[in-house]
Design a protein around this motif. Sequence first.
Motif, PDB file in Angstrom:
ATOM      1  N   THR A   1       1.118  -1.014  -0.135  1.00 20.13           N
ATOM      2  CA  THR A   1      -0.274  -0.356   0.034  1.00 20.13           C
ATOM      3  C   THR A   1       0.950   1.159   0.058  1.00 20.13           C
ATOM      4  N   ASP A   2       0.142   2.339  -0.207  1.00 20.13           N
ATOM      5  CA  ASP A   2       1.318   3.499  -0.468  1.00 20.13           C
ATOM      6  C   ASP A   2       1.316   4.103   1.133  1.00 20.13           C
ATOM      7  N   PRO A   3       2.163   4.996   1.333  1.00 16.04           N
ATOM      8  CA  PRO A   3       2.501   5.515   2.064  1.00 16.04           C
ATOM      9  C   PRO A   3       1.709   6.765   2.307  1.00 16.04           C
ATOM     10  N   ARG A   4       1.433   7.495   3.524  1.00 16.65           N
ATOM     11  CA  ARG A   4       0.303   8.859   3.566  1.00 16.65           C
ATOM     12  C   ARG A   4       1.806   9.714   3.119  1.00 16.65           C
ATOM     13  N   ASP A   5       0.672  10.726   2.944  1.00 16.41           N
ATOM     14  CA  ASP A   5       1.861  12.169   2.310  1.00 16.41           C
ATOM     15  C   ASP A   5       1.730  12.639   3.723  1.00 16.41           C
TER      16      ASP A   5
ATOM     17  N   LEU B   1       0.724   7.225  10.097  1.00 15.06           N
ATOM     18  CA  LEU B   1       0.098   6.149   9.957  1.00 15.06           C
ATOM     19  C   LEU B   1      -1.899   6.404   9.753  1.00 15.06           C
ATOM     20  N   ASP B   2      -2.175   6.178   8.974  1.00 16.52           N
ATOM     21  CA  ASP B   2      -3.560   6.062   8.763  1.00 16.52           C
ATOM     22  C   ASP B   2      -4.115   5.201   8.008  1.00 16.52           C
ATOM     23  N   GLY B   3      -5.409   5.283   7.961  1.00 18.98           N
ATOM     24  CA  GLY B   3      -5.923   4.297   7.270  1.00 18.98           C
ATOM     25  C   GLY B   3      -5.724   3.040   7.206  1.00 18.98           C
TER      26      GLY B   3
ATOM     27  N   ARG C   1       9.080   7.722   1.363  1.00 20.08           N
ATOM     28  CA  ARG C   1       8.613   7.839   0.304  1.00 20.08           C
ATOM     29  C   ARG C   1       9.278   8.534  -1.018  1.00 20.08           C
TER      30      ARG C   1
ATOM     31  N   VAL D   1       4.635  -0.944   3.014  1.00 17.75           N
ATOM     32  CA  VAL D   1       4.065   0.611   2.898  1.00 17.75           C
ATOM     33  C   VAL D   1       4.820   1.181   2.094  1.00 17.75           C
TER      34      VAL D   1
ATOM     35  N   THR E   1       5.608   3.465  -1.977  1.00 22.68           N
ATOM     36  CA  THR E   1       5.102   3.702  -3.480  1.00 22.68           C
ATOM     37  C   THR E   1       6.011   2.987  -4.421  1.00 22.68           C
TER      38      THR E   1
END
Length: 626
Positions: free
Chosen positions: A406-410, A414-416, A562, A587, A589
């Motif tokens: 899954t893509d890391p958050r900008d 940590l979320d989702g 990222r 986690v 890109t």
Amino acid sequence: MLTALQARGVLSDLDVHLARTLTRLADDQREPIALAAALASRAVGQGHVCLDLARVAQPGALVDAAGVPIDAAQLPTCAAWQAALRSSRLVGDADAITPLVLDGERLYLRRYWQYEVDLAAAILARVDAVDVGPHPESLRASLARLFPTAAGAPHPDWQRVAAFAAVQRRFCVISGGPGTGKTYTVVRILALLLELALAGGCTPPRIALLAPTGKAAARLTESIRDGKQALDCSDAVRAAIPDEAQTLHRALGAVPGRSARFRRTRKTPMQVDIALVDEASMVDLSLMAHLVDALPAAARLILLGDQDQLASVEAGAVLGDICNSGTPHHSSRAFRRAAVAATGEALPAAGDRATDAGLADAIVVLAHSHRYDARGGIGRLARAVNAGDMAAVDDALTRDPAVSRTDPRDGGGLDGAVADAIVAGFAPYCAADTPLARLEALKAFRVLCAHRRGAFGVEPINAQIEQLLAARCGLLPDGAAYRGRPILITRNDYALGLFNGDVGVIDVAADDASRRTAYFLVAGGLRAVAVARLPEHETVFAMSVHKSQGSEFDAVAVLLPREVSPVVSRELLYTALTRARERALLVATPQVLAHAVATPVQRASGLRLRLWPAALSRTTAQLSLF
């Protein structure tokens, strides 16, 4: 140029100070000389053994702290650098006592050149010492008993072959990934060597079980203790197998405050006949050189490890250099004939080309994993990463539910789905109500990070996990010694028997609920240590991939930055994935993942060339396993 590179974060203060001191003392302050000295110092700090002049002079080879390449036109060409260095009083060869050594296109700090030369000579001397050993029929009977062949087992049985190699040679490497049976093999090798000695009327050989860290030593101790109970051997042999490992630094008698000084040397050698080193991929050049220097010439050295894992934190990639001939390598005809007679295992031949006896006869790779399904899951993904095959990596991530990305958050954090996976992973830990239950639950899941700092580094991620678990699971981080805090020891304390890498949990004292105590798993149960007495430690919901080496969890979440980073490599990704037994969440890109898969670690070193000169003169192709 020194000042400019220092300002851009390419060179450290130490690099520049060393270069200026050397050039001033030698009264040779030409810029190419100062620059080469500074970059040689920088190379060691980055894990290289030497400065590869040809590589560093290429466009894009040097980048600053922001990742911006240094203009290669500002640097001397390799030929110009070599000419300048040869004319300097600072630079010499084997016969001259100079602070720098130029060996072809490689520039060394003299200490590291000496380590490399001495280690290569010691390894090759042991490889050349071939023992006649017992009669093949006697050896074959012992091998068949200690290594029984299971129904449906793959052939040849490389575990038996490894045992034969360890008997025949005074130097042996057993390499293999997780679940390939390295410890199973080596405990039987020790039993075999003891049996042969006792059968010949000799005194049982003195055995040293060694590891690079306290945590690895404790794991080796536990594995040997468990393994020897299942041996089909006499009580005398079983009793003679030692059941306590120690760190290399302790065995060598490290001098406090002197990082490269040891009491055990060739003048005061270790009193051992067999030295077994586990987790050898973590041993750097300096430490391995000191080990072979301190071993008696007749002692056997057995290295155990995974050649595909991350190399040591310090300079060198010793296990990788030893195993990587640069070309598909096969054992010699003489070794294959002897191995067939002793083991009953027919080994792959080298085709029409004869292979001289040598280092290839001392290296055995265990390729069959008893942990991972060959057709899918983590094993399939790890093999694809190891092969640098991005298409196979994508296919594994798409088809197999045990592995996902899954893509890391900008901006980090940590979320989702990532937050949900972490909460689910640590939920059993949070629900556990005793220190023992929490320590057992902590073995199930871990978050692994490539960096210590930065948006996806160990330190900020641990803080975020604490907040996440407080909000969703009721874990209350009310201070540095909060109840339920998992901790990782980061400095050895021999007096307490706690070592770098040991994991514990903080809870209330058994006799006083107002006091906090740290609990650690030991053989037979729990050990309590007052929080005030703990050596340096940190929270360990998340840990670095480097620190995780040798650990195993049911599942892991691997957090990569990222942006592309020099730290993120094929070996780091492989090491992170293979810490998991069942499931792994990546986690990352697509761009960073592709960079990792396509970027093996390349550490400048001459050890490989010294060990494999003939093979490396033919080709620079990567090693394929037997």
